[in-house]
Design an enzyme around this catalytic site. Structure first.
Site, mmCIF file in Angstrom:
data_model
loop_
_atom_site.group_PDB
_atom_site.id
_atom_site.type_symbol
_atom_site.label_atom_id
_atom_site.label_comp_id
_atom_site.label_asym_id
_atom_site.label_seq_id
_atom_site.Cartn_x
_atom_site.Cartn_y
_atom_site.Cartn_z
ATOM 1 N N ARG A 29 -7.205 32.733 59.122
ATOM 2 C CA ARG A 29 -6.672 33.985 59.671
ATOM 3 C C ARG A 29 -6.270 33.833 61.134
ATOM 4 O O ARG A 29 -5.327 34.470 61.591
ATOM 5 C CB ARG A 29 -7.691 35.113 59.494
ATOM 6 C CG ARG A 29 -7.785 35.594 58.051
ATOM 7 C CD ARG A 29 -8.734 36.753 57.886
ATOM 8 N NE ARG A 29 -8.571 37.373 56.579
ATOM 9 C CZ ARG A 29 -9.313 38.368 56.123
ATOM 10 N NH1 ARG A 29 -10.277 38.882 56.875
ATOM 11 N NH2 ARG A 29 -9.096 38.876 54.922
ATOM 12 N N LYS A 41 -11.622 42.725 34.945
ATOM 13 C CA LYS A 41 -11.647 44.087 34.436
ATOM 14 C C LYS A 41 -10.341 44.854 34.598
ATOM 15 O O LYS A 41 -9.734 44.845 35.666
ATOM 16 C CB LYS A 41 -12.775 44.866 35.128
ATOM 17 C CG LYS A 41 -14.170 44.333 34.805
ATOM 18 C CD LYS A 41 -15.246 45.203 35.432
ATOM 19 C CE LYS A 41 -16.639 44.733 35.033
ATOM 20 N NZ LYS A 41 -17.685 45.609 35.594
ATOM 21 N N GLY A 60 -7.682 39.218 45.880
ATOM 22 C CA GLY A 60 -8.847 38.771 45.110
ATOM 23 C C GLY A 60 -8.991 37.266 44.998
ATOM 24 O O GLY A 60 -8.897 36.524 45.979
ATOM 25 N N GLY A 94 -7.110 43.953 49.767
ATOM 26 C CA GLY A 94 -6.879 45.346 49.398
ATOM 27 C C GLY A 94 -5.491 45.849 49.732
ATOM 28 O O GLY A 94 -4.878 46.573 48.949
#
Length: 396
Positions: free
Chosen positions: A36, A197, A354, A377
């Site tokens: 980063r 999921k 993710g 996100g």
């Protein structure tokens, strides 16, 4: 583009409050991964080259509005100095006396890092007084933290409404890549969405079926869709209570002209372990005592064939249990093909969110994709079609 870039700002002699994401992993007081930090260097160097004085705003951890010693940004300072190749000054607060004094002492060529913005409750509350105190420190606001753009915080959204604002180089690259992938993409557009999921990606799937031509569903999510069609998936991870939702997505996709690609064959095993005994079966022939852990070779062939005809690819999530061999084969093969087509200039490929980056790195494909987002996100919310406060504020 409604938002401005650094090239459109007069930076000479100006204090440029630059929001960055340097929330990096630290162990025993040392930064263990400076990815980063590396990603913000082009912005800092361009500000310096234009005669501006970069003052870094950032958060670190979740101190919840209190001063927590182990969450001080001072721990990041040595890695920042090493990456930038110059000293970085540090102020023990991001507003008030210490910050004002440090900013006033800046000379051309200096870089200043302010203390953790989240030491103040006003940061996450986007409190007006806190935002005004931040804005008073500088002349220009530059947001280079796309990964925090989905938060309407003081340093990501509020301050952009008080100062002349622009996107930094990393933010610019993220927004340009996502616009190319979902805004006005070259067609056909293909999306690969995997993961455990369906419940965590309902908004994502609902948005994508209306925007892409082909949607590959992999991982545990695929099991839920197979089960919803009455197929026995044995002991596989699946959300059986979402059968109606899965069928609604399939119906919505059909109405939108989006082809859903589910596995036609699968790799099954009796245990979730590396090198577990496994076999390939048809998707509708999973033994009752087995679990689906990867897409099979015929499924991979279909994915690759679709990819070869696509012009744009959006990738989020693995196709199987990529963490353990040999259940990483489908992900690795599809990723390798995407990388090959991207390198050849035949495919615009954008990936992020993710486990995606980890999966593509494991497949040795990430560095050959057109663009890899470091945001989690924020990347997902953009793909879901949601407005990101930090981006919207730059366009206001």
């Amino acid at each position: 583009m409604a938002w401005k870039t650094l090239d459109e700002m007069e930076l000479a002699g100006k204090v440029v409050l630059t929001r960055v994401d340097i929330n990096v992993p630290v162990k025993n007081g040392t930064v263990t991964d400076d990815t980063r930090i590396q990603r913000i260097l082009p912005t800092l160097r361009d500000i310096l080259a234009a005669g501006g004085k970069p003052v870094l705003l950032a958060h670190f951890g979740r101190p919840k509005g209190e001063r927590v010693a182990e969450m001080s940004l001072s721990v990041v300072r040595p890695a920042l100095e090493a990456a930038l190749g110059r000293p970085v000054k540090f102020a023990e607060d991001c507003i008030g006396g210490p910050a004002k004094k440090a900013v006033a002492a800046l000379e051309e060529g200096d870089v200043l890092l302010l203390e953790n913005t989240r030491f103040h409750a006003g940061e996450t509350k986007n409190d007006g007084a806190f935002v005004a105190a931040l804005a008073a420190l500088g002349d220009i606001y530059c947001n280079d933290a796309f990964s925090a753009a989905h938060r309407a915080h003081g340093s990501t959204e509020g301050i952009a409404r008080l100062l002349p604002s622009c996107a930094g180089r990393l933010m610019q690259a993220e927004l340009s890549a996502l616009e190319a992938a979902l805004g006005q993409p070259e067609r056909p557009v293909m999306a690969v969405v995997g993961g455990a999921k369906v419940s965590t990606k309902l908004d994502l799937l609902g948005n994508l079926v209306e925007k892409v031509d082909h949607l590959v569903i992999g991982g545990g999510m695929a099991n839920t869709f197979l089960a919803a069609q009455g197929i026995n998936v044995g002991k596989s991870l699946a959300e059986h209570d979402l059968a109606d939702t899965a069928n609604e997505i399939l119906t919505k996709a059909e109405a939108a002209g989006c082809e859903i690609i589910l596995p036609s064959d699968v790799v099954v095993a009796r245990e979730f372990a590396a090198n577990a005994e496994n076999e390939v079966t048809a998707a509708d022939a999973c033994p009752v005592d087995a679990m689906i852990l990867d897409a099979g070779p015929a499924s991979v062939d279909r994915i690759i064939a679709t990819m070869e005809n696509a012009k744009t690819l959006i990738w989020n999530g693995p196709l199987g249990a990529f963490e353990i061999e040999p259940f990483d084969k489908a992900t690795n093969a599809a990723a390798a093909k995407a990388a090959e087509l991207s390198e050849a200039g035949r495919l615009i490929s954008v990936a992020g969110g993710g486990d995606t980056v980890a999966a593509l790195n494991k497949a040795h494909a990430a560095d050959r994709f057109t663009y890899i987002s470091t945001a989690g996100g924020a990347f997902l919310e953009w793909m879901e079609g949601k407005e990101l406060p930090g981006v919207a504020a730059l366009s206001a």
